[in-house]
Write a protein that holds these residues in place. Structure first.
Motif, PDB file in Angstrom:
ATOM      1  N   ILE A 232     110.844  47.402 -15.542  1.00  0.00           N
ATOM      2  CA  ILE A 232     110.281  48.008 -16.746  1.00  0.00           C
ATOM      3  C   ILE A 232     108.987  48.709 -16.366  1.00  0.00           C
ATOM      4  CG2 ILE A 232     109.373  47.579 -19.053  1.00  0.00           C
ATOM      5  CD1 ILE A 232     111.162  45.121 -19.189  1.00  0.00           C
ATOM      6  N   SER A 233     108.917  50.001 -16.597  1.00  0.00           N
ATOM      7  CA  SER A 233     107.726  50.774 -16.244  1.00  0.00           C
ATOM      8  C   SER A 233     106.951  51.142 -17.502  1.00  0.00           C
ATOM      9  CB  SER A 233     108.122  52.053 -15.492  1.00  0.00           C
ATOM     10  OG  SER A 233     108.844  52.918 -16.346  1.00  0.00           O
ATOM     11  N   GLY A 234     105.688  51.324 -17.345  1.00  0.00           N
ATOM     12  CA  GLY A 234     104.859  51.711 -18.484  1.00  0.00           C
ATOM     13  C   GLY A 234     103.451  52.014 -18.048  1.00  0.00           C
ATOM     14  N   CYS A 235     102.781  52.833 -18.842  1.00  0.00           N
ATOM     15  CA  CYS A 235     101.392  53.172 -18.531  1.00  0.00           C
ATOM     16  C   CYS A 235     100.499  51.969 -18.787  1.00  0.00           C
ATOM     17  CB  CYS A 235     100.939  54.352 -19.393  1.00  0.00           C
ATOM     18  SG  CYS A 235     100.749  53.936 -21.144  1.00  0.00           S
ATOM     19  N   ALA A 236      99.271  52.073 -18.330  1.00  0.00           N
ATOM     20  CA  ALA A 236      98.294  51.035 -18.642  1.00  0.00           C
ATOM     21  C   ALA A 236      98.152  50.926 -20.151  1.00  0.00           C
ATOM     22  CB  ALA A 236      96.945  51.388 -18.017  1.00  0.00           C
ATOM     23  N   LEU A 379     115.576  46.882  -7.163  1.00  0.00           N
ATOM     24  CA  LEU A 379     116.497  46.814  -8.283  1.00  0.00           C
ATOM     25  C   LEU A 379     117.258  48.133  -8.363  1.00  0.00           C
ATOM     26  CD1 LEU A 379     114.150  45.123 -10.887  1.00  0.00           C
ATOM     27  CD2 LEU A 379     116.009  44.041  -9.652  1.00  0.00           C
ATOM     28  N   GLU A 380     118.543  48.040  -8.563  1.00  0.00           N
ATOM     29  CA  GLU A 380     119.387  49.221  -8.487  1.00  0.00           C
ATOM     30  C   GLU A 380     119.278  50.097  -9.728  1.00  0.00           C
ATOM     31  OE1 GLU A 380     120.471  46.096  -8.080  1.00  0.00           O
ATOM     32  OE2 GLU A 380     120.515  46.069  -5.884  1.00  0.00           O
ATOM     33  N   LEU A 381     119.103  49.489 -10.884  1.00  0.00           N
ATOM     34  CA  LEU A 381     119.070  50.250 -12.125  1.00  0.00           C
ATOM     35  C   LEU A 381     117.773  51.046 -12.253  1.00  0.00           C
ATOM     36  CD1 LEU A 381     120.451  47.602 -14.636  1.00  0.00           C
ATOM     37  CD2 LEU A 381     121.705  49.491 -13.587  1.00  0.00           C
ATOM     38  N   ALA A 382     117.870  52.185 -12.945  1.00  0.00           N
ATOM     39  CA  ALA A 382     116.666  52.966 -13.237  1.00  0.00           C
ATOM     40  C   ALA A 382     115.755  52.155 -14.145  1.00  0.00           C
ATOM     41  CB  ALA A 382     117.047  54.279 -13.909  1.00  0.00           C
ATOM     42  N   PRO A 383     114.425  52.288 -13.973  1.00  0.00           N
ATOM     43  CA  PRO A 383     113.515  51.501 -14.812  1.00  0.00           C
ATOM     44  C   PRO A 383     113.647  51.866 -16.287  1.00  0.00           C
ATOM     45  CG  PRO A 383     112.313  52.748 -13.131  1.00  0.00           C
ATOM     46  CD  PRO A 383     113.724  53.158 -13.040  1.00  0.00           C
ATOM     47  N   PHE A 384     113.449  50.843 -17.132  1.00  0.00           N
ATOM     48  CA  PHE A 384     113.364  51.083 -18.570  1.00  0.00           C
ATOM     49  C   PHE A 384     111.914  51.430 -18.895  1.00  0.00           C
ATOM     50  CE2 PHE A 384     117.124  48.518 -18.135  1.00  0.00           C
ATOM     51  CZ  PHE A 384     118.000  49.031 -19.081  1.00  0.00           C
ATOM     52  N   PRO A 385     111.669  52.572 -19.529  1.00  0.00           N
ATOM     53  CA  PRO A 385     110.283  52.978 -19.772  1.00  0.00           C
ATOM     54  C   PRO A 385     109.724  52.426 -21.081  1.00  0.00           C
ATOM     55  CG  PRO A 385     111.749  54.753 -20.390  1.00  0.00           C
ATOM     56  CD  PRO A 385     112.634  53.638 -19.878  1.00  0.00           C
ATOM     57  N   LEU A 386     108.440  52.056 -21.048  1.00  0.00           N
ATOM     58  CA  LEU A 386     107.672  51.754 -22.256  1.00  0.00           C
ATOM     59  C   LEU A 386     106.848  53.002 -22.567  1.00  0.00           C
ATOM     60  CD1 LEU A 386     106.370  48.176 -21.352  1.00  0.00           C
ATOM     61  CD2 LEU A 386     108.293  48.740 -22.854  1.00  0.00           C
ATOM     62  N   THR A 387     107.042  53.559 -23.715  1.00  0.00           N
ATOM     63  CA  THR A 387     106.478  54.883 -24.004  1.00  0.00           C
ATOM     64  C   THR A 387     105.319  54.858 -24.991  1.00  0.00           C
ATOM     65  OG1 THR A 387     108.113  55.212 -25.767  1.00  0.00           O
ATOM     66  CG2 THR A 387     108.697  55.998 -23.564  1.00  0.00           C
ATOM     67  N   ARG A 388     104.842  53.654 -25.361  1.00  0.00           N
ATOM     68  CA  ARG A 388     103.728  53.573 -26.313  1.00  0.00           C
ATOM     69  C   ARG A 388     102.571  52.788 -25.720  1.00  0.00           C
ATOM     70  NH1 ARG A 388     105.288  51.724 -32.207  1.00  0.00           N
ATOM     71  NH2 ARG A 388     105.966  49.863 -31.095  1.00  0.00           N
ATOM     72  N   ASN A 389     101.377  53.274 -25.964  1.00  0.00           N
ATOM     73  CA  ASN A 389     100.163  52.572 -25.561  1.00  0.00           C
ATOM     74  C   ASN A 389      99.753  51.646 -26.705  1.00  0.00           C
ATOM     75  OD1 ASN A 389      97.515  51.745 -25.017  1.00  0.00           O
ATOM     76  ND2 ASN A 389      97.017  53.654 -23.970  1.00  0.00           N
TER      77      ASN A 389
END
Length: 560
Positions: A232-236, A379-389
Motif C-alpha cells: 500500500i503506497s501513499g504520501c506522507a 510483492l508481485e501485485l501493483a501497490p494499492f494507492p492511498l490518494t488522500r492526505n
C-alpha cells in the motif's frame, strides 16, 4: 469630507434627524475633523459598579477640542414647570442633561487611559434640533451658542467652530487635542481589531476533523481484507501508519500472532507504547527484532557495530537465528517500507509460518526514502494507492506537495489551517531570536501546550547549532519527550520519520543541511498536522523559498 466612524452609517439608524446630521457632517466638515456616530462606553464606579455612557455624535478637531452632540428631531417642546421635554408631543430625555452626563462620563473614561491621564482638553456638550429654529437661549444651562438648529445646517463648519470657541473661551487652561489626540480618540471610540482563534483551539477542532478522515481510510482495509500479500503506497500524511496499526489490531483480534515492524526506533517505541494494542500484536523496529532473535539463538558477532553490520551482517545472523528458532508469526506488517534494504525482506518473510503465502502487508512512500535504500518490495501485485492526505491541513499539504514526486497527486480534504510561516535568518543570533519569538507566541499567546510542539532539524546533534543556543527565552530544548515537562522536544527529521506533531518548527534549513534537501523538506514539513513554521537560512535557493511560500499569503519574513 470629515472622517466618519462608522463609515457608512449604521443601517439600523432609525432617527431621521441623526441620519440628516450624519450626512451633513460628512459633506460639510473638512477632513481634519473626526466624527463619531452613536458611540458608547463604560466607566468604572466603586459605588455602583459600572456606569454606561453614550452620545449621538462626538465631533473632534486637533486644534479646537471635542464636542458631544445630542440630537432631537421633529417639533421640540419643553415644560418648565415639570422639566419635561417632548418631540412631536412624545416624551423625550432632557438633551442637555444627557450631554452633561455624557461629557463627564467620557472624561472619566478617558482619565482611566494612560494617554489622557495628565492632559486637559476643551470638551463640551451641545444639543441639535435640526428640524426647528431657535432664536435665543432656552435655559440658563442651554445657551444659544451650544444649540444647533435648522438654520445652522447650511454651514456646519461655522457652527462647530463657534461652539468649540465658546467652550474654549470659558476654559482658558484647556489645550488642543493635536493629531495624536484625535488618533487616540479614534482608537478608543472606534477601534479596529481582529480576534483570531487561539492556535490551541484550532488544533483541537482540526484534530477531530483529521481523525474522521483517517477513519474513512479504513474502507481500504475492508476492501483488502481477503488479500494476503499487499503493498500500500501513499504520501506522507495519508494514514499509512494508522492503517498498519489497525490492520495488525484486526488480525490479532482474530487470533493471529502478528508482527508490526518498521525501521525507525522512535516510531516503533511510540507505537509499542499504546497499551490498548492486543497481546498478540508485537511491535519492534527491524534491528531490535533481529538483535533479539540473534541473542535468543545464542549467536555472537565480534566485529564493529558499523553501517555494514546493521545493513548486511545482522540480517544474515537473523537468518541463522530463524533456522535455529523456527518461524514466529502468522502475519507481518511493515510500515515505512521504503526504508528497508533489499536483503532484509527475505529474513522477514522467513519469520512467517508460511513464508510464501503468509499474510504480509507493506506500507510505503517512496518519496520519503531518506536513507537511499533500494526499492524492490517483494510483492508481485501493483501497490494499492492511498490518494488522500489525512494528517495535514490544506495549507501544509500544499507545501508538502511542492517536494513530492509522483504521477498521482494526493488530495487534501481536511481543514484549511493557518498559513505556513517561513522566517529567514542570516546568522546564529538571528536563528535564536526567531526561535525565541516563535516559542513565546505559541506557548504564551496562543496557549499551545509545550508537548504539542516539536523542533526538527536535518542536522545530527553534534552538528546542529540548536543545542549550543542554551535557554531559548523561557524555554529549554530536550531530546527526551515528556508530557507536562514544559520543555520543548527537539529531534532530527530522520529520527522523527513516521511520527507527527500538531506544531512543527523546522529549523536550520540551509543549502548544506542535507545531501537531499528536497526530501528532507518533504519529510520534515509533512510531520506537522496543524501548523508549520520553517526557520530557513537567508541563503536558501530562491526556488526552494518560492515553494515553501506556497502555503502562506505573505512575503518571506526576515529575522536579522
Amino acid at each position: 469630507m470629515a472622517r466618519m466612524y462608522p463609515q457608512p452609517m449604521r443601517p439600523d439608524t432609525r432617527s431621521h434627524a441623526e441620519r440628516k446630521l450624519y450626512t451633513a457632517f460628512q459633506r460639510q466638515l473638512p477632513d481634519d475633523f473626526a466624527v463619531f456616530h452613536s458611540v458608547c462606553w463604560q466607566v468604572r464606579d466603586t459605588r455602583s459598579g459600572v456606569r454606561d455612557g453614550e452620545a449621538d455624535f462626538v465631533v473632534a478637531h486637533p486644534d479646537f477640542g471635542i464636542l458631544l452632540v445630542e440630537v432631537k428631531g421633529g417639533r421640540i417642546r419643553y415644560e418648565g414647570q415639570t422639566g419635561e421635554w417632548f418631540s412631536n408631543d412624545n416624551p423625550i430625555k432632557d438633551p442637555f442633561q444627557q450631554g452633561r452626563d455624557g461629557k463627564y462620563s467620557l472624561l472619566e473614561k478617558m482619565k482611566e487611559l494612560p494617554y489622557w491621564r495628565d492632559r486637559w482638553i476643551t470638551m463640551g456638550y451641545t444639543a441639535a434640533f435640526p428640524d426647528v429654529a431657535v432664536k435665543r437661549d432656552l435655559r440658563l444651562d442651554a445657551p444659544r451658542e451650544l444649540i444647533l438648529d435648522g438654520s445652522d445646517m447650511a454651514d456646519l463648519e461655522a457652527w462647530v467652530n463657534q461652539a468649540l470657541q465658546y467652550l474654549r473661551d470659558r476654559r482658558p487652561d484647556d489645550h488642543p487635542l493635536a493629531k495624536r489626540g484625535v488618533e487616540e480618540l479614534i482608537s478608543n471610540l472606534s477601534p479596529s481589531w481582529n480576534l483570531q482563534p487561539l492556535l490551541s483551539t484550532e488544533i483541537e477542532e482540526e484534530r477531530r476533523e483529521l481523525a474522521r478522515l483517517t477513519e474513512e481510510q479504513f474502507i481500504m482495509l475492508n476492501f483488502l481484507g481477503r488479500h494476503r500479500r499487499v503493498a500500500i503506497s501513499g504520501c506522507a500524511g495519508s494514514g499509512k501508519t494508522t492503517l498498519a496499526v489497525e490492520k495488525g489490531r484486526r488480525l490479532a483480534e482474530q487470533g493471529f500472532r502478528v508482527l508490526l515492524t518498521c525501521f525507525n526506533v522512535n516510531l516503533a517505541e511510540f507505537l509499542g507504547s499504546n497499551e490498548t494494542l492486543p497481546r498478540r500484536l508485537e511491535v519492534a523496529n527491524f534491528h531490535k527484532l533481529a538483535q533479539d532473535l540473534v541473542r535468543k539463538a545464542g549467536l555472537a558477532h565480534s566485529g564493529p557495530r558499523d553501517d555494514r553490520y546493521f545493513d548486511d551482517v545482522l540480517p544474515e545472523l537473523m537468518m541463522e537465528a530463524i533456522d535455529r528458532l523456527g518461524t514466529q508469526y502468522d502475519a507481518i506488517i511493515v510500515d515505512e517500507g521504503q526504508d528497508f534494504h533489499d536483503n532484509w525482506w527475505v529474513p522477514l518473510q522467513c519469520l512467517l509460518h508460511d513464508p510464501d503465502q503468509g499474510i504480509f502487508y507493506v506500507f510505503f512512500d517512496d518519496n520519503q526514502n531518506l536513507y537511499r535504500t533500494a526499492q524492490n518490495i517483494p510483492l508481485e501485485l501493483a501497490p494499492f494507492p492511498l490518494t488522500r492526505n489525512c494528517r495535514n491541513t490544506q495549507r501544509i499539504h500544499r507545501v508538502v506537495m511542492q517536494f513530492y514526486q509522483s504521477d498521482q497527486t494526493p488530495l487534501a480534504q481536511g481543514p484549511l489551517g493557518r498559513p505556513v510561516e517561513v522566517r529567514a535568518y542570516a546568522y546564529l543570533g538571528g536563528l535564536k531570536r526567531a526561535l525565541r519569538r516563535v516559542l513565546h507566541r505559541l506557548v504564551v499567546e496562543e496557549d499551545v501546550p509545550t508537548e504539542d510542539i516539536v523542533i526538527l532539524t536535518p542536522k545530527r546533534r553534534e552538528r546542529s547549532k540548536l543545542w549550543g543556543l542554551g535557554p531559548v527565552g523561557n524555554f529549554t530544548l530536550t531530546d527526551q519527550w515528556s508530557a507536562g515537562s514544559g520543555e520543548i522536544f527537539c529531534s532530527t527529521v530522520h529520527s522523527f520519520k513516521g511520527l507527527e506533531s500538531p506544531v512543527v518548527i523546522l529549523a536550520e534549513i540551509e543549502p548544506s543541511a542535507a545531501r537531499d534537501l528536497e526530501t528532507v523538506l518533504y519529510v520534515g514539513c509533512s510531520r506537522a498536522c496543524n501548523h508549520l513554521i520553517v526557520l530557513a537560512s537567508a541563503g536558501l535557493p530562491e526556488d526552494v523559498q518560492r515553494r515553501l511560500a506556497s502555503g502562506r499569503s505573505h512575503e518571506l519574513a526576515s529575522t536579522r
